[in-house]
Design an enzyme around this catalytic site. Structure first.
Site, PDB file in Angstrom:
ATOM      1  CG  ASP A 115       0.305  -4.038   2.120  1.00 57.83           C
ATOM      2  OD1 ASP A 115       0.006  -4.735   3.103  1.00 57.83           O
ATOM      3  OD2 ASP A 115       1.089  -3.074   2.168  1.00 57.83           O
TER       4      ASP A 115
ATOM      5  CD  GLU B 206       0.528  -1.577   8.117  1.00 55.74           C
ATOM      6  OE1 GLU B 206       0.157  -0.822   9.052  1.00 55.74           O
ATOM      7  OE2 GLU B 206       1.029  -1.146   7.065  1.00 55.74           O
TER       8      GLU B 206
ATOM      9  CD  GLU C  81       7.877  -0.588   7.788  1.00 54.62           C
ATOM     10  OE1 GLU C  81       6.927  -1.286   7.392  1.00 54.62           O
ATOM     11  OE2 GLU C  81       8.091   0.571   7.387  1.00 54.62           O
TER      12      GLU C  81
ATOM     13  CG  ASP D 147      -0.354   0.008   2.533  1.00 56.30           C
ATOM     14  OD1 ASP D 147       0.893  -0.087   2.616  1.00 56.30           O
ATOM     15  OD2 ASP D 147      -1.090   0.111   3.533  1.00 56.30           O
ATOM     16  CB  SER D 148       4.599   1.665  -0.050  1.00 54.51           C
ATOM     17  OG  SER D 148       4.816   0.534  -0.873  1.00 54.51           O
TER      18      SER D 148
ATOM     19  CE  LYS E 121       3.000  -5.807   3.891  1.00 58.04           C
ATOM     20  NZ  LYS E 121       2.473  -4.807   4.837  1.00 58.04           N
TER      21      LYS E 121
HETATM   22  O1  KIV Z   1       3.512  -1.123   1.660  1.00 60.00           O
HETATM   23  C1  KIV Z   1       4.677  -1.571   1.649  1.00 60.00           C
HETATM   24  O2  KIV Z   1       5.456  -1.341   0.719  1.00 60.00           O
HETATM   25  C2  KIV Z   1       5.104  -2.371   2.783  1.00 60.00           C
HETATM   26  C3  KIV Z   1       6.554  -2.703   2.874  1.00 60.00           C
HETATM   27  C4  KIV Z   1       7.301  -1.507   3.266  1.00 60.00           C
HETATM   28  C5  KIV Z   1       6.799  -3.855   3.769  1.00 60.00           C
HETATM   29  O3  KIV Z   1       4.310  -2.709   3.614  1.00 60.00           O
END
Ligand code: KIV
Length: 278
Positions: A85, A117, A184, A46-47, A115
């Protein structure tokens, strides 16, 4: 082309002591290059909200945006292991929403896993998702979606209480069913301890060399995103100045008439002007 990796194959890499590489991808072109280069796992992080969509944080990213980009990543790398994500708001409301949204990553975008969090607070949700057939990667330490609650983007687990809590959360997430876990922004020694304490692979980002694998944001490691570079990022090249130089040359050649030249133009029928009566 590389053989498509599986969840079992990724867990086996830890057992064999093989380090796992993961990089972020947000589009078909990049995913194709990363897969061809042999990256073990692609993360549609989600970056992307900050790196490609121009948001100030990952919080505004929507499920539809994630599915749009994850589908492109899958099209570019049909044989890669792709992790989607889960964006903020897509799983915090409970197991039902998490299964619906996690399922979208698998059904609509062709992801292999998702993934999310969080620590203790997401364990029941993880168990429900895994029971529903969704493979899940955990993510503890600095969790960007809730960075404001953590006091900003800073190293986590520095004092004994928070380090102990993080080890317990890692164990709980493993128990809940994650097959891998991102760690992280935590001290290297804590990353090593957690990696030794759990059987599933840890994927570190700013968590030291003791993790079972590493992940970086691809734009950071290629030096393409130079607004803010965390200190744990290693830039393996600096594409931003190279792009600037190429664009400067393009601008000046177009403006001076140097581009396109004959080599970059199509020839017409002989005596076209005469045939057209011009
Ligand atoms: O969103 C992302 O790119 C991430 C990584 C930094 C692990 O969660």
């Amino acid at each position: 082309m590389q053989k498509h990796k599986t969840v079992a194959g990724i867990i086996a890499m830890k057992k064999k002591g093989e380090k796992i590489t993961m990089l972020t991808a947000y589009d078909a072109g990049m995913s194709s290059m990363l897969a061809d280069a042999g990256v073990d796992m692609l993360l549609v992080g989600d970056s992307l909200g900050m790196v490609v969509l121009g948001y100030d944080s990952t919080v505004p990213v929507t499920m539809d945006e994630m599915i749009h980009h994850a589908s492109a990543v899958r099209r570019g790398a049909p044989g890669a292991f792709v992790v989607g994500d889960m964006p903020f708001g897509s799983y915090q409301t409970g197991a039902r929403d998490a299964i619906i949204n996690g399922g979208r990553f698998l059904k609509e975008a062709g992801c292999d896993a998702v993934k999310l969090e969080g620590g203790f607070e997401v364990c029941d949700t993880v168990t429900a998702m895994v029971r529903a057939g969704i493979s899940v990667v955990g993510h503890i330490g600095l969790t960007p979606q809730t960075a404001t609650q953590l006091g900003g983007y800073k190293v986590q687990g520095r004092d004994i209480d928070s380090a102990r809590k993080m080890i317990e959360e890692a164990r709980a997430l493993e128990e809940a069913g994650v097959f891998a876990m991102v760690l992280e922004c935590i001290p290297a020694e804590l990353g090593k301890i957690i990696s030794e304490e759990i059987a599933v692979p840890t994927i570190g980002i700013g968590a030291g060399e003791g993790c079972d694998g590493q992940v970086l944001v691809t734009h950071d490691m290629l030096g393409m995103f130079d607004k803010f570079i965390p200190s744990f990022v290693k830039s393996y090249c600096r594409l931003a100045p190279m792009i600037k130089e190429a664009v400067d040359s393009y601008n000046s050649e177009v403006r001076s008439g140097g581009f396109p030249d004959e080599a970059h133009s199509f020839s017409s029928a002989p005596e076209l002007r005469k045939l057209l009566g011009l």
